[in-house]
Design a protein around this motif. Structure first.
Motif, PDB file in Angstrom:
ATOM      1  N   ASP A   6      31.480  40.356  43.316  1.00 24.28           N
ATOM      2  CA  ASP A   6      30.452  41.303  42.939  1.00 24.28           C
ATOM      3  C   ASP A   6      30.025  40.925  41.545  1.00 24.28           C
ATOM      4  O   ASP A   6      30.682  40.164  40.874  1.00 24.28           O
ATOM      5  N   GLY A   7      28.914  41.404  41.135  1.00 23.06           N
ATOM      6  CA  GLY A   7      28.403  40.940  39.859  1.00 23.06           C
ATOM      7  C   GLY A   7      27.836  39.548  40.035  1.00 23.06           C
ATOM      8  O   GLY A   7      27.166  39.258  40.999  1.00 23.06           O
ATOM      9  N   GLY A   8      28.154  38.656  39.106  1.00 28.11           N
ATOM     10  CA  GLY A   8      27.571  37.331  39.140  1.00 28.11           C
ATOM     11  C   GLY A   8      28.446  36.238  39.707  1.00 28.11           C
ATOM     12  O   GLY A   8      28.060  35.080  39.680  1.00 28.11           O
ATOM     13  N   HIS A   9      29.632  36.562  40.256  1.00 28.98           N
ATOM     14  CA  HIS A   9      30.487  35.485  40.750  1.00 28.98           C
ATOM     15  C   HIS A   9      31.294  35.910  41.969  1.00 28.98           C
ATOM     16  O   HIS A   9      31.442  37.078  42.254  1.00 28.98           O
ATOM     17  N   GLN A  10      31.753  34.906  42.668  1.00 30.43           N
ATOM     18  CA  GLN A  10      32.630  35.117  43.811  1.00 30.43           C
ATOM     19  C   GLN A  10      33.978  34.498  43.502  1.00 30.43           C
ATOM     20  O   GLN A  10      34.079  33.587  42.685  1.00 30.43           O
ATOM     21  N   CYS A  11      34.986  34.981  44.178  1.00 36.01           N
ATOM     22  CA  CYS A  11      36.319  34.404  44.052  1.00 36.01           C
ATOM     23  C   CYS A  11      36.596  33.531  45.257  1.00 36.01           C
ATOM     24  O   CYS A  11      36.452  33.978  46.396  1.00 36.01           O
ATOM     25  N   ASN A  12      36.981  32.307  45.002  1.00 35.00           N
ATOM     26  CA  ASN A  12      37.344  31.384  46.063  1.00 35.00           C
ATOM     27  C   ASN A  12      38.852  31.468  46.255  1.00 35.00           C
ATOM     28  O   ASN A  12      39.617  31.084  45.372  1.00 35.00           O
ATOM     29  N   MET A  13      39.292  32.017  47.368  1.00 35.09           N
ATOM     30  CA  MET A  13      40.717  32.169  47.630  1.00 35.09           C
ATOM     31  C   MET A  13      41.154  31.116  48.645  1.00 35.09           C
ATOM     32  O   MET A  13      40.793  31.189  49.810  1.00 35.09           O
ATOM     33  N   ASN A  14      41.917  30.147  48.172  1.00 32.35           N
ATOM     34  CA  ASN A  14      42.374  29.065  49.031  1.00 32.35           C
ATOM     35  C   ASN A  14      43.730  29.380  49.633  1.00 32.35           C
ATOM     36  O   ASN A  14      44.587  29.955  48.977  1.00 32.35           O
ATOM     37  N   MET A  15      43.927  28.959  50.851  1.00 34.52           N
ATOM     38  CA  MET A  15      45.224  29.067  51.496  1.00 34.52           C
ATOM     39  C   MET A  15      45.841  27.681  51.677  1.00 34.52           C
ATOM     40  O   MET A  15      46.863  27.534  52.324  1.00 34.52           O
ATOM     41  N   LEU A  16      45.202  26.691  51.103  1.00 37.97           N
ATOM     42  CA  LEU A  16      45.698  25.320  51.099  1.00 37.97           C
ATOM     43  C   LEU A  16      45.683  24.813  49.668  1.00 37.97           C
ATOM     44  O   LEU A  16      44.840  25.207  48.861  1.00 37.97           O
ATOM     45  N   TRP A  19      42.998  21.306  43.832  1.00 41.55           N
ATOM     46  CA  TRP A  19      42.840  21.124  42.384  1.00 41.55           C
ATOM     47  C   TRP A  19      41.507  21.710  41.913  1.00 41.55           C
ATOM     48  O   TRP A  19      41.203  21.710  40.731  1.00 41.55           O
ATOM     49  N   SER A  20      40.717  22.212  42.836  1.00 40.50           N
ATOM     50  CA  SER A  20      39.394  22.736  42.514  1.00 40.50           C
ATOM     51  C   SER A  20      39.499  24.018  41.688  1.00 40.50           C
ATOM     52  O   SER A  20      40.310  24.896  41.974  1.00 40.50           O
ATOM     53  N   THR A  21      38.644  24.132  40.688  1.00 38.17           N
ATOM     54  CA  THR A  21      38.588  25.356  39.890  1.00 38.17           C
ATOM     55  C   THR A  21      37.263  26.089  40.104  1.00 38.17           C
ATOM     56  O   THR A  21      36.982  27.061  39.414  1.00 38.17           O
ATOM     57  N   LYS A  22      36.496  25.650  41.056  1.00 35.15           N
ATOM     58  CA  LYS A  22      35.209  26.295  41.351  1.00 35.15           C
ATOM     59  C   LYS A  22      35.473  27.694  41.917  1.00 35.15           C
ATOM     60  O   LYS A  22      36.171  27.856  42.899  1.00 35.15           O
ATOM     61  N   ASP A  23      34.917  28.691  41.256  1.00 38.39           N
ATOM     62  CA  ASP A  23      35.075  30.096  41.645  1.00 38.39           C
ATOM     63  C   ASP A  23      36.536  30.523  41.743  1.00 38.39           C
ATOM     64  O   ASP A  23      36.901  31.360  42.569  1.00 38.39           O
ATOM     65  N   LEU A  24      37.385  29.976  40.870  1.00 39.01           N
ATOM     66  CA  LEU A  24      38.801  30.330  40.864  1.00 39.01           C
ATOM     67  C   LEU A  24      38.999  31.669  40.171  1.00 39.01           C
ATOM     68  O   LEU A  24      38.568  31.864  39.040  1.00 39.01           O
TER      69      LEU A  24
END
Length: 154
Positions: A6-16, A19-24
Motif C-alpha cells: 500500500d502506499g508507494g511500494h509492494q513487498c516481495n515475499m520469497n519462499m525460495l 539475493w534480490s533486494t527488489k521490493d524487499l
C-alpha cells in the motif's frame, strides 16, 4: 506477494532463497528496502540486533552462575551479575526474585530468537549473512565462555 503493498511500494515475499533486494520488506511492511543505502542501514541494524541477542544470552548465563552461587551460600566476594552489580552474598535476593529475573531473561531470549528467525525467513542471502555476522560479532564481543547452546529458535 503481489497486492501486499500500500502506499508507494509492494513487498516481495520469497519462499525460495534469493539475493534480490527488489521490493524487499524485512519483517514489517514499513521496513522496506528501497535502495542501496536503505539496504546497508538495514543490514547494519540486523547485525546489531543479532549481536544484541548474544549479549542477552551472556547476561542470562552470568545471572545463572550468580544465582547458583547465591543458592550455594558462597561468600567469596565474586557474587555479582550484570543485573545486580556489586551485590554480595550478604545482601542476596530471594529465590523467588532470582527465579523471576531468570524467567524474564528467558522470555526475552525466546522473543528475540523468534524475531531473528523471522529475519532469516526472508530467504534473502544478504539478510542471512547479516544474521550470521551479527551472531559472530556478538559472540566475539560478549561471550565469556564456550557456546553452551546450539543454534535454535529458542
Amino acid at each position: 506477494m503481489p497486492g501486499m503493498g500500500d502506499g508507494g511500494h509492494q513487498c516481495n515475499m520469497n519462499m525460495l532463497f534469493t539475493w534480490s533486494t527488489k521490493d524487499l520488506c524485512i519483517v514489517f511492511h514499513s521496513w522496506h528496502v528501497s535502495g542501496a543505502l536503505s539496504l546497508l542501514f538495514s543490514l547494519l541494524a540486523i547485525v546489531l540486533l543479532t549481536a544484541g541477542y548474544e549479549a542477552v544470552r551472556e547476561m542470562s548465563r552470568r545471572y545463572e552462575l550468580y544465582s547458583k552461587r547465591v543458592a550455594e551460600g558462597r561468600r567469596d566476594g565474586d557474587d555479582f551479575s550484570l543485573l545486580y552489580p556489586g551485590r554480595t552474598s550478604g545482601n542476596k535476593p530471594t529465590a523467588n526474585q532470582m527465579k523471576l529475573v531468570k524467567a524474564i531473561l528467558y522470555a526475552v531470549q525466546v522473543f528475540y530468537s523468534f524475531f531473528i528467525m523471522l529475519l532469516f525467513m526472508t530467504y534473502n542471502g544478504w539478510v542471512m549473512l547479516a544474521v550470521a555476522v551479527g551472531a559472530f560479532s556478538g559472540y566475539m564481543l560478549f561471550s565469556e565462555g564456550a557456546a553452551t547452546k546450539t543454534a535454535a529458535c529458542h
